[in-house]
Design a protein around this motif. Structure first.
Motif, PDB file in Angstrom:
ATOM      1  N   ARG A   5       6.356  25.595   3.100  1.00 36.35           N
ATOM      2  CA  ARG A   5       6.584  26.246   4.391  1.00 36.35           C
ATOM      3  C   ARG A   5       6.467  25.193   5.475  1.00 36.35           C
ATOM      4  O   ARG A   5       6.049  24.060   5.234  1.00 36.35           O
ATOM      5  N   SER A   6       6.801  25.586   6.691  1.00 39.87           N
ATOM      6  CA  SER A   6       6.698  24.672   7.820  1.00 39.87           C
ATOM      7  C   SER A   6       5.247  24.292   8.070  1.00 39.87           C
ATOM      8  O   SER A   6       4.325  25.085   7.852  1.00 39.87           O
ATOM      9  N   LYS A  47      -1.894  26.162  -0.062  1.00 41.54           N
ATOM     10  CA  LYS A  47      -0.766  26.565  -0.907  1.00 41.54           C
ATOM     11  C   LYS A  47      -1.260  27.247  -2.181  1.00 41.54           C
ATOM     12  O   LYS A  47      -2.085  26.696  -2.907  1.00 41.54           O
ATOM     13  N   LEU A  72       4.981  29.504  12.699  1.00 40.38           N
ATOM     14  CA  LEU A  72       6.237  30.241  12.561  1.00 40.38           C
ATOM     15  C   LEU A  72       6.206  31.484  13.443  1.00 40.38           C
ATOM     16  O   LEU A  72       5.243  32.257  13.403  1.00 40.38           O
ATOM     17  N   PHE A  99      -1.137  30.336   2.344  1.00 40.44           N
ATOM     18  CA  PHE A  99       0.180  30.961   2.195  1.00 40.44           C
ATOM     19  C   PHE A  99       0.555  30.966   0.721  1.00 40.44           C
ATOM     20  O   PHE A  99       0.146  30.098  -0.054  1.00 40.44           O
ATOM     21  N   ASN A 137      -0.275  21.504   1.422  1.00 38.49           N
ATOM     22  CA  ASN A 137       1.163  21.378   1.192  1.00 38.49           C
ATOM     23  C   ASN A 137       1.642  19.969   1.544  1.00 38.49           C
ATOM     24  O   ASN A 137       2.767  19.600   1.214  1.00 38.49           O
ATOM     25  N   PRO A 189       7.474  34.534  10.430  1.00 38.12           N
ATOM     26  CA  PRO A 189       7.301  34.127   9.037  1.00 38.12           C
ATOM     27  C   PRO A 189       7.750  35.218   8.081  1.00 38.12           C
ATOM     28  O   PRO A 189       7.739  36.401   8.413  1.00 38.12           O
ATOM     29  N   ASN A 237       5.829  33.278   3.093  1.00 37.27           N
ATOM     30  CA  ASN A 237       5.292  32.043   3.674  1.00 37.27           C
ATOM     31  C   ASN A 237       4.403  32.258   4.894  1.00 37.27           C
ATOM     32  O   ASN A 237       3.970  31.306   5.523  1.00 37.27           O
ATOM     33  N   ARG A 238       4.113  33.521   5.212  1.00 30.26           N
ATOM     34  CA  ARG A 238       3.230  33.773   6.348  1.00 30.26           C
ATOM     35  C   ARG A 238       1.803  33.353   6.023  1.00 30.26           C
ATOM     36  O   ARG A 238       1.395  33.271   4.857  1.00 30.26           O
ATOM     37  N   GLN A 298       3.682  30.973  -0.784  1.00 29.05           N
ATOM     38  CA  GLN A 298       4.886  30.293  -1.248  1.00 29.05           C
ATOM     39  C   GLN A 298       4.613  28.819  -1.536  1.00 29.05           C
ATOM     40  O   GLN A 298       3.590  28.267  -1.128  1.00 29.05           O
TER      41      GLN A 298
END
Length: 481
Positions: free
Chosen positions: A186-187, A159, A191, A181, A241, A194, A198-199, A183
């Protein structure tokens, strides 16, 4: 006069080694002094043969996890974290460890610059929209900038949350490599489509998301970097994250924790976090790098509501202890004592100058640091506390800790939260006073009986923030009381 230490002064790492030895040992006899001088000479000669024997440095940051969800901090059997705990048991644990922010992005800005982020307008989370203006100030020097200039290979993993425009990218802020990533959330799962924010990126380019679970992936990425970084010392900024939302866990981890009680997804996510840290520690051991690797572990803020922050009051976003007090452990087996516990308050701002000192970097960044080199305090039990006063500010919410007294204001709470000696519930503009040496839960307000201390701490806060700029982007807009 020629001193013994001067005989080795132009050998690589001799001066840092001498200084560390002088901090760690006392000399009750000439025999002990001779032994240490002999050890220093040997170490210096070895360093001359291996000019890259600076310590490797790893900073591990977890995200939003509750204070009592680390077994080094509490007694919650639902959250065993043996691998994270091992950093403390093999090094130093700080019972009064803090971060400089109450939420994710400001803490990261403070940690990477060694400066209160409020000094450069980074008071709130970077908004989750692309902007050419919002991000870690380009006028600030990062710990990666400094270590890169000292010939370290540097990587940021996970992150970022410090800006989305190319000029804010980790590789523009001192990191030679990046995998993660941009952001703030994110998941944890791959993804299919994405977003730009958030990719998953390797350096500056998006990559196909073929991993199973992000927490495990980041641990493996760090281990791979360690295995491939034998040519020069490395600095790894490993920003998980986990356990920030969304609450997603692997099926196998959910099966492991099932039936034990509590929030099973939080428990499963913490299990994965601890396992991932273990992957990193195991790779260091495999590469025979454990002894000469300096590791820091902190959480980025207090636990978010819904997590276990026992016994602290409040959660992420507040200036209660529950918003800013975090697990804080440091390991460096070649230098630091094992299993030491220190109660003096420390803060994540200290990571920068401590790492700089360990790396033997003597040139300070252009902007003065607020953090303190913790090595002398970890090595000499007679040293005073590193900080007399610590500060926090998030809009209208603020706090000052001076010694063991803490003034706190701006944190509105439901009236169901009981505090002794508080009238009318808890008005958000009231300044409360607590003695943290006796009241870690901030439950006994001393303001009425110690008005002089209230005024003194308020004045400290006012003086500290007097030259701060207006926050660069929005957050709370309520005028401070």
């Amino acid at each position: 006069m020629v001193y013994w230490k001067d005989l080795f002064s132009d050998l690589p790492s001799a001066k840092p080694a001498w200084n560390l030895l002088m901090m760690r040992y006392r000399f009750p006899s000439h025999l002990k002094l001779c032994f240490i001088l002999f050890s220093l000479a040997s170490a210096s000669l070895l360093a001359a043969e291996k000019p890259n024997e600076k310590p490797n440095i790893i900073v591990i940051v977890s995200d939003d996890t509750g204070y009592n969800e680390f077994s080094m901090n509490g007694s919650n059997p639902l959250f065993p974290t043996p691998r994270i705990d091992s950093i403390a048991s093999n090094g130093v644990r700080f019972t009064n460890g803090y971060v400089s922010g109450t939420v994710c992005s400001p803490t990261r800005a403070g940690l990477l610059t060694g400066r209160y982020q409020n000094r450069f307008g980074h008071e709130y989370n970077v908004p989750p929209v692309y902007s050419e203006d919002n991000g870690l100030s380009l006028k600030e020097t990062t710990i990666a900038d400094v270590l890169k200039s000292a010939d370290y290979r540097t990587i940021a993993l996970g992150k970022w949350h410090l800006g989305y425009a190319p000029k804010f990218h980790p590789m523009e802020r001192g990191f030679t490599d990046y995998y993660g990533f941009l952001q703030g959330a994110r998941s944890y799962l791959p993804l299919k489509k994405p977003s730009v924010l958030n990719r998953l990126l390797r350096d500056r380019e998006p990559v196909a998301e073929k991993f199973d679970y992000m927490t495990d992936e980041l641990g493996r990425a760090a281990a791979d970097y360690i295995a491939k970084s034998k040519d020069k010392p490395f600095f790894i900024y490993l920003a998980y994250n986990a356990t920030h939302g969304p609450n997603e866990a692997t099926e196998s981890d959910l099966v492991t924790v099932k039936g034990g009680g509590g929030n099973e997804k939080h428990r499963a996510m913490t299990l994965a976090l601890d396992r991932s840290v273990g992957i990193v520690l195991d790779e260091l051991q495999k590469q025979s790098l454990t002894d000469n690797t300096l590791i820091f572990f902190v959480n980025d803020n207090g636990g978010v509501a819904g997590h276990d922050n026992t016994p602290l009051r409040g959660f992420k976003g507040s200036t209660w202890e529950g918003g800013t007090r975090v697990p804080f452990a440091i390991q460096w087996p070649a230098v630091l004592p094992k299993g030491k516990v220190l109660d003096a308050p420390v803060i994540s701002l200290d990571i920068f100058p401590t790492a700089m000192a360990a790396a033997g970097v003597t040139t300070s960044p252009p902007q003065p640091l607020d953090g303190v080199n913790l090595l002398p305090y970890m090595l000499d039990p007679t040293k005073d506390r590193p900080h007399q006063t610590l500060y926090w500010k998030n809009g209208n919410k603020w706090a000052v800790r001076d010694g063991d007294l803490k003034a706190v204001s701006g944190n509105s709470e439901p009236t169901a939260v009981k505090v002794k000696n508080v009238k009318n519930g808890n008005p958000s503009n009231e300044v409360l006073l607590f003695d943290l040496s006796k009241d870690i839960s901030e439950s006994n307000n001393l303001a009425a009986s110690r008005p002089e201390d209230v005024d003194r701490l308020k004045n400290l806060y006012t003086e500290w923030k007097k030259d701060f700029p207006t926050p660069t982007w929005g957050g709370e807009t309520k005028k401070e009381e």
